[in-house]
Scaffold this motif. Structure first.
Motif, mmCIF file in Angstrom:
data_model
loop_
_atom_site.group_PDB
_atom_site.id
_atom_site.type_symbol
_atom_site.label_atom_id
_atom_site.label_comp_id
_atom_site.label_asym_id
_atom_site.label_seq_id
_atom_site.Cartn_x
_atom_site.Cartn_y
_atom_site.Cartn_z
ATOM 1 N N MET A 23 47.271 -17.872 38.850
ATOM 2 C CA MET A 23 47.989 -16.718 38.329
ATOM 3 C C MET A 23 47.928 -15.524 39.281
ATOM 4 O O MET A 23 47.055 -15.453 40.133
ATOM 5 C CB MET A 23 47.380 -16.299 36.975
ATOM 6 N N SER A 24 48.822 -14.573 39.059
ATOM 7 C CA SER A 24 48.709 -13.256 39.676
ATOM 8 C C SER A 24 48.093 -12.323 38.635
ATOM 9 O O SER A 24 48.034 -12.658 37.449
ATOM 10 C CB SER A 24 50.087 -12.741 40.105
ATOM 11 N N GLY A 25 47.620 -11.172 39.063
ATOM 12 C CA GLY A 25 47.064 -10.209 38.103
ATOM 13 C C GLY A 25 45.574 -10.367 37.907
ATOM 14 O O GLY A 25 44.865 -10.859 38.777
ATOM 15 N N ASP A 26 45.086 -9.960 36.747
ATOM 16 C CA ASP A 26 43.647 -9.923 36.468
ATOM 17 C C ASP A 26 43.017 -11.301 36.295
ATOM 18 O O ASP A 26 41.826 -11.471 36.516
ATOM 19 C CB ASP A 26 43.376 -9.098 35.207
ATOM 20 N N VAL A 27 43.780 -12.264 35.864
ATOM 21 C CA VAL A 27 43.276 -13.619 35.644
ATOM 22 C C VAL A 27 43.642 -14.463 36.858
ATOM 23 O O VAL A 27 44.773 -14.424 37.334
ATOM 24 C CB VAL A 27 43.887 -14.219 34.352
ATOM 25 N N ASP A 28 42.682 -15.241 37.354
ATOM 26 C CA ASP A 28 42.949 -16.086 38.524
ATOM 27 C C ASP A 28 43.607 -17.412 38.154
ATOM 28 O O ASP A 28 44.505 -17.879 38.850
ATOM 29 C CB ASP A 28 41.646 -16.350 39.282
ATOM 30 N N TYR A 29 43.154 -18.007 37.046
ATOM 31 C CA TYR A 29 43.676 -19.313 36.621
ATOM 32 C C TYR A 29 43.848 -19.324 35.109
ATOM 33 O O TYR A 29 43.081 -18.699 34.383
ATOM 34 C CB TYR A 29 42.730 -20.455 37.035
ATOM 35 N N LEU A 30 44.859 -20.052 34.662
ATOM 36 C CA LEU A 30 45.115 -20.207 33.235
ATOM 37 C C LEU A 30 45.233 -21.695 32.942
ATOM 38 O O LEU A 30 45.955 -22.419 33.637
ATOM 39 C CB LEU A 30 46.389 -19.480 32.820
ATOM 40 N N LEU A 31 44.524 -22.144 31.914
ATOM 41 C CA LEU A 31 44.543 -23.544 31.513
ATOM 42 C C LEU A 31 44.984 -23.635 30.066
ATOM 43 O O LEU A 31 44.663 -22.755 29.264
ATOM 44 C CB LEU A 31 43.145 -24.162 31.619
ATOM 45 N N ARG A 32 45.724 -24.674 29.764
ATOM 46 C CA ARG A 32 46.015 -24.998 28.367
ATOM 47 C C ARG A 32 45.275 -26.292 28.059
ATOM 48 O O ARG A 32 45.455 -27.306 28.740
ATOM 49 C CB ARG A 32 47.507 -25.161 28.101
ATOM 50 N N VAL A 33 44.437 -26.221 27.046
ATOM 51 C CA VAL A 33 43.562 -27.325 26.674
ATOM 52 C C VAL A 33 43.921 -27.768 25.262
ATOM 53 O O VAL A 33 44.155 -26.929 24.389
ATOM 54 C CB VAL A 33 42.080 -26.865 26.728
ATOM 55 N N VAL A 34 43.964 -29.076 25.025
ATOM 56 C CA VAL A 34 44.185 -29.597 23.675
ATOM 57 C C VAL A 34 42.981 -30.443 23.270
ATOM 58 O O VAL A 34 42.512 -31.283 24.034
ATOM 59 C CB VAL A 34 45.502 -30.405 23.550
ATOM 60 N N VAL A 37 40.506 -17.921 33.456
ATOM 61 C CA VAL A 37 39.368 -18.042 34.363
ATOM 62 C C VAL A 37 39.491 -16.998 35.462
ATOM 63 O O VAL A 37 40.556 -16.843 36.071
ATOM 64 C CB VAL A 37 39.311 -19.454 34.999
ATOM 65 N N ARG A 38 38.396 -16.301 35.687
ATOM 66 C CA ARG A 38 38.309 -15.378 36.825
ATOM 67 C C ARG A 38 37.178 -15.856 37.717
ATOM 68 O O ARG A 38 36.154 -16.344 37.229
ATOM 69 C CB ARG A 38 38.046 -13.952 36.346
ATOM 70 N N THR A 39 37.370 -15.727 39.005
ATOM 71 C CA THR A 39 36.346 -16.115 39.956
ATOM 72 C C THR A 39 36.134 -14.995 40.964
ATOM 73 O O THR A 39 37.042 -14.194 41.195
ATOM 74 C CB THR A 39 36.716 -17.424 40.685
ATOM 75 N N SER A 40 34.957 -14.952 41.537
ATOM 76 C CA SER A 40 34.693 -13.987 42.601
ATOM 77 C C SER A 40 34.721 -14.683 43.962
ATOM 78 O O SER A 40 34.543 -14.050 44.994
ATOM 79 C CB SER A 40 33.339 -13.302 42.371
ATOM 80 N N THR A 41 34.958 -15.973 43.951
ATOM 81 C CA THR A 41 35.036 -16.764 45.177
ATOM 82 C C THR A 41 36.469 -17.236 45.378
ATOM 83 O O THR A 41 37.061 -17.805 44.461
ATOM 84 C CB THR A 41 34.102 -17.995 45.087
#
Length: 155
Positions: free
Chosen positions: A100-111, A71-75
């Motif tokens: 997260m750091s870097g290009d991605v703001d958040y990382l989720l693992r979904v099942v 997930v990337r956000t501009s807010t």
């Protein structure tokens, strides 16, 4: 907290199978049951052992599809974050959630059981907050999955 070789071995054993009796653990580490029990209690009281859980087979409970969602956000306001965190925490299919750091703001693992179920999760995710970009990657094959932490870094 200072750790010795007994503590490390106890943690290794418990990470592999926390249902073992104290006497079994004690025999494996080479001590009697009472001092072993005291060490386990000390590890719990110090917050090293945070909880003991049952690990469930994802296939047998019909959530065998793993999706990694970037997930990337501009807010980046606190108010937006609180709303997003609340949205994510209310979705039980999200089993891990990281900032997260870097290009991605958040990382989720979904099942989920299938793509249709993931689509429903995706719709709940985007309905709850304003997102700039959401990218989903489906795991094709699980090559390694462990809950055991490496203990070689203990000081």
């Amino acid at each position: 907290m200072k750790f010795d070789s007994f503590d490390i071995k106890i943690l290794e054993i418990l990470q592999g199978d926390a249902e073992q009796q104290v006497a079994q653990i004690a025999a494996q580490v080479g001590m009697s049951a009472t001092p072993c029990w005291r060490r386990i209690q000390r590890l719990k009281e110090a917050g090293v052992i945070t909880r003991q859980v049952a690990l469930v087979d994802a296939q047998k409970v019909n959530v065998g599809v793993t999706v990694f969602v970037s997930v990337r956000t501009s807010t980046h306001t606190q108010e937006w974050f609180e709303q997003f965190r609340g949205t994510v925490q209310a979705i039980p299919e999200v089993v891990e959630f990281y900032r997260m750091s870097g290009d991605v703001d958040y990382l989720l693992r979904v099942v989920v059981p299938d793509i249709a179920a993931y689509d429903a999760v995706y719709k709940r995710l985007i309905a709850g907050t304003s997102l700039h970009d959401v990218s989903s990657s489906f795991a094709m094959e699980e090559l390694k999955l462990t809950t055991a932490l490496p203990l070689g870094y203990i000081k």
